[in-house]
Design a protein around this motif. Structure first.
Motif, PDB file in Angstrom:
ATOM      1  N   ARG A 191      48.725  55.721-100.977  1.00 18.51           N
ATOM      2  CA  ARG A 191      49.832  56.661-100.320  1.00 18.51           C
ATOM      3  C   ARG A 191      49.302  56.769 -98.686  1.00 18.51           C
ATOM      4  O   ARG A 191      48.370  56.359 -98.581  1.00 18.51           O
ATOM      5  N   VAL A 247      53.012  54.528-100.802  1.00 24.29           N
ATOM      6  CA  VAL A 247      53.689  53.133-100.308  1.00 24.29           C
ATOM      7  C   VAL A 247      53.918  52.314-101.298  1.00 24.29           C
ATOM      8  O   VAL A 247      53.362  52.027-102.323  1.00 24.29           O
ATOM      9  N   THR A 262      57.616  55.274 -94.585  1.00 22.28           N
ATOM     10  CA  THR A 262      56.042  55.465 -94.907  1.00 22.28           C
ATOM     11  C   THR A 262      55.501  55.707 -93.468  1.00 22.28           C
ATOM     12  O   THR A 262      54.764  56.603 -93.023  1.00 22.28           O
TER      13      THR A 262
END
Length: 315
Positions: A191, A247, A262
Motif C-alpha cells: 500500500r 498497490v 496510486t
C-alpha cells in the motif's frame, strides 16, 4: 575403570574378584578381599543394585557376577539417561532465566551502530521469520534504491505474509514505482500512504527493527523486543495500513489507471505522475479529471480512496 559409570573403587574391586571366582559366598568374598563380612555384605547390596551381580537362593547365598559387557552397557545406559535428564533440566532453567531477562528494561531494546551491523541483524531477523513481515518503506536505503531485498522475495516464496506501506519518497526514487508493482505482482500486500513517519520492519510480531535516522544515511537502529513499545509500533502500522491505498498487482485492472490512482493518493502532482508513467502532463491532467468526476472525488487523495471502494483498486 567403572568409576565413571557410578561404581566406587572398592565395589569394582569386589566385582573383579567375583569375575575370577564366580559362585562364592559373602564369607569367601570377604576372605578374598581381606575385609570385614558386614562391609562386604554392604558392597554386595550395592553391586546387586547396580546390576553387576545376582544372588542364588542357596544357603549360604552364592554370588554370580554379570558379564562385563552386559553390565557395563546397562550402567552406561543408566548414566546416559541421567545426563539427558540433567540436560533437560538445564534447558528448563535456561528458559526461565531468559524469560526473566526479557522483562528487564535493559534487555527490551538493543542499540545497533554501523551499517554493516544493522544489515547483519536485519538478515538474521529475516532468516528467522516464519509467518509475517510488516514493513514501513521510505528512504534512505542501505542498499540500492528501488530494489527489494531478494531475501524478502524468498520469504514470499516460503509462504510468509509480507505487508508493506510505501512512502511517496519510496516511489519517487528511480525505479521505485516499478519495484512496488513488481513486489505486488510477486505476492506482497503493498500500500501507499502520503505520510510514512519512519522506516520499520516487524518480524512475526515478536521483534522490530527501527532505524534511528529518518532523513540521512542509516547508521544506527533499535531492535525492540516484546514490550509496550513494540505493541505501539505494530498498532501504528495497522493505523497507517487502514488509511493507505493498495498497490494493485498488474493483471487486476488497467495498469496505467492503477498506477495513476496510486500516485495520486501518494500526493504526486501531475508533472511527477507524467514522468513516472511516461505520459504528457496534459494527458495526466485530463485523465485525473475524468477519474475524479467518475468517482465523485473532490481531492486527489479522495480519488484514491474512492477507487479502492469502487474496487478499481483492490488488495
Amino acid at each position: 575403570m567403572l568409576e565413571s559409570v557410578g561404581v566406587e573403587p572398592p565395589d569394582e574391586e569386589a566385582y573383579r574378584v567375583l569375575l575370577s571366582a564366580p559362585g562364592c559366598d559373602i564369607a569367601e568374598l570377604a576372605k578374598h578381599l581381606d575385609r570385614d563380612e558386614r562391609e562386604v555384605a554392604t558392597t554386595v547390596e550395592r553391586l546387586e543394585r547396580l546390576g553387576l551381580l545376582t544372588t542364588t537362593a542357596d544357603h549360604p547365598v552364592r554370588l554370580l557376577p554379570t558379564r562385563p559387557d552386559v553390565a557395563v552397557d546397562a550402567l552406561v545406559a543408566v548414566r546416559r539417561a541421567e545426563l539427558d535428564r540433567v540436560r533437560a533440566e538445564a534447558r528448563v532453567l535456561l528458559s526461565e532465566v531468559r524469560a526473566q531477562e526479557q522483562h528487564r528494561p535493559e534487555n527490551l531494546v538493543e542499540v545497533i551502530v554501523g551499517q554493516e551491523a544493522i544489515a547483519a541483524r536485519f538478515a538474521q531477523l529475516l532468516n528467522g521469520t516464519r509467518h509475517q513481515l510488516l514493513v514501513l518503506d521510505r528512504p534512505p536505503y542501505a542498499s540500492r534504491p528501488g530494489e527489494t531485498d531478494p531475501r524478502v522475495r524468498g520469504l514470499l516464496n516460503e509462504g510468509v505474509v509480507v505487508q508493506g506501506i510505501y512512502s511517496p519518497d519510496s516511489l519517487n526514487v528511480p525505479g521505485g514505482v516499478d519495484e512496488a508493482y513488481s513486489a505486488a505482482d510477486a505476492g506482497e500486500a503493498s500500500r501507499v500512504h502520503p505520510q510514512v513517519p519512519m522506516k520499520l520492519a516487524v518480524f512475526d510480531r515478536k521483534i522490530a527493527l527501527l532505524p534511528l535516522s529518518v532523513d540521512q544515511l542509516v547508521d544506527s537502529a533499535l531492535v525492540v523486543h516484546p514490550c509496550a513499545l513494540l505493541d505501539a509500533l505494530i498498532e501504528m502500522f495497522w493505523l497507517l495500513w487502514d488509511q493507505a491505498v493498495p498497490v494493485v498487482p498488474s493483471p487486476m485492472t488497467d495498469p496505467t489507471d492503477a498506477r495513476l490512482m496510486t500516485l495520486l493518493a501518494a500526493g504526486f502532482k501531475d508533472d511527477a505522475i507524467a514522468r513516472q508513467l511516461g505520459l504528457s502532463s496534459r494527458t495526466v491532467g485530463r485523465r485525473v479529471a475524468e477519474l475524479m468526476e467518475a468517482l465523485g472525488a473532490r481531492t486527489r487523495f479522495q480519488a484514491g480512496i474512492h477507487a479502492q471502494r469502487r474496487q478499481l483498486l483492490d488488495d
